[in-house]
Design an enzyme around this catalytic site. Structure first.
Site: not given
Length: 427
Positions: A231, A342
């Site tokens: 990520e 997120e």
């Protein structure tokens, strides 16, 4: 008789005194034991924190004080945290990838007449200096950083189960994880990399234990205990960094965030080769409502010759790589790519959090108000960057955070995403 009674009374008083003294001694001993236990616990924690700081903060060749309070240590490239990993003791650093993906989208080719132009940005610490060659910049970890974590062991790690799973069959997925998402994704093929240009903002965070991020996920394995993930993107995380600054970050795990992996360079694994960009350092400037827009480009791809996963920041900075041995599924390829936002929703007082995602504005508000990902691409098995086929989208609660995809000549595949969190339609 009076004398006998007096004697008996004295005896009783002495007995009472003895019992009282015994009780005082007993309780005193318990209190002392409790204090000693607490002190030894504090001493143990202090020792544990100091040992951890010594492991993380390698001796610098030079240190730079950043205007935001960070200290950036210029650490010799061969002394970086990666080499604490037992499998990397004799590793020869690969100073450049064997292959670069073909078909890299040139961000400078955007139409000169387009109003939707963005400006370059840098990292805040650059104002006070740069690291010399053969070193890498490492954000120094402070004692208070570690103490904010739930434990020394969990410092720098994400909690288990916070990957968005499109079309999840688990009805409790959202509530169990406490994380919410607004993403675009591709699946159903073998992917050897991903790229996007990400609009940079500074979202408001309601609670110190919450965060807001915008990133790319490269995923392999199931969404169970064996999940592999790489990520990268930007985040605002008061708990991790101690402030509300927008920061560049990376993350990796090979077991769904249980024991492996961490943010940035907070454990051994990622090997950095670049002396210009510091993982976890503040990005500056950031976008403002109806004003200048700033973005960052991130490319992650697999060097099929050596097997490592490389990361590039912008058009100029190849940052380093994740060695292939760190992973099981990602040792070959990724089976899903996700792009998007997120947040952590800790639901204070039973209400939805007011932590913002992206700019804090919904997708339909468009450029200058809503946050975006543009020039979304994937790397195929021939090492070519291509527009993704069948780009899907997913959000946990569209009335809190939403996503809208599109494509055009300037931006290729893109999407606007985000939202304010708590609002009249998201109580």
């Amino acid at each position: 008789m009076a004398t006998a009674a007096h004697f008996s009374s004295c005896q009783r008083r002495r007995g009472t005194v003895r019992v009282t003294l015994f009780l005082l001694y007993f309780w005193g001993s318990l209190i002392s034991l409790s204090c000693a236990t607490r002190l030894s616990s504090v001493a143990r924690q202090k020792l544990e924190v100091e040992k951890h700081l010594k492991r993380l903060n390698k001796p610098p060749i030079k240190s730079i004080q950043s205007p935001d309070g960070d200290i950036i240590d210029c650490v010799h490239i061969s002394h970086q945290p990666a080499f604490d990993h037992p499998f990397l003791k004799d590793h020869k650093i690969q100073m450049r990838p064997s292959y670069h993906p073909e078909g890299l989208y040139d961000d400078n080719k955007m139409s000169t007449g387009s109003k939707e132009r963005t400006k370059p940005l840098t990292q805040l610490w650059h104002m006070n200096g740069r690291c010399p060659e053969d070193t890498i910049p490492v954000r120094r970890t402070k004692k208070e950083d570690v103490l904010r974590a739930s434990s020394v062991k969990r410092y720098g790690k994400k909690k288990h189960r916070n990957i968005p799973k499109p079309r999840s069959s688990d009805p409790d997925f959202i509530n169990q994880s406490g994380h919410q998402h607004a993403i675009a994704y591709v699946e159903g093929d073998k992917y050897y990399g991903a790229k996007a240009t990400i609009n940079v903002w500074e979202p408001k965070i309601q609670q110190p234990n919450e965060f807001s991020l915008s990133q790319i996920w490269l995923l392999g394995g199931s969404f169970g205990q064996d999940l592999n993930s790489i990520e990268a993107g930007w985040q605002v995380s008061p708990n991790l960094y101690g402030d509300n600054n927008t920061r560049l970050f990376t993350y990796w795990t090979s077991d769904a965030y249980q024991a492996t992996g961490c943010y940035n360079l907070l454990c051994s694994g990622f090997i950095q080769i670049n002396s210009e960009i510091a993982m976890g350092a503040s990005i500056s400037p950031v976008s403002a409502l109806r004003n200048s827009q700033y973005d960052i480009s991130i490319l992650i791809w697999k060097d099929t010759k050596e097997g490592h996963w490389w990361m590039q920041f912008g058009n100029d900075y190849v940052l380093g790589y994740w060695p292939s041995f760190l992973f099981s599924y990602l040792a070959d390829s990724a089976s899903m790519i996700e792009w998007g936002g997120e947040v952590v929703n800790s639901e204070p007082d039973g209400q939805h959090t007011a932590t913002q995602m992206g700019s804090g504005h919904f997708p339909e508000e468009g450029f200058g108000k809503s946050s975006y990902f543009r020039n979304i691409q994937v790397v195929d098995s021939s090492n070519n960057l291509k527009s993704p086929k069948s780009l899907g989208s997913f959000t946990d609660q569209s009335n809190c955070y939403d996503v809208q995809t599109g494509d055009n000549d300037d931006w290729g595949h893109y999407f606007y995403y985000g939202g304010p969190g708590r609002n009249p339609n998201c109580p």
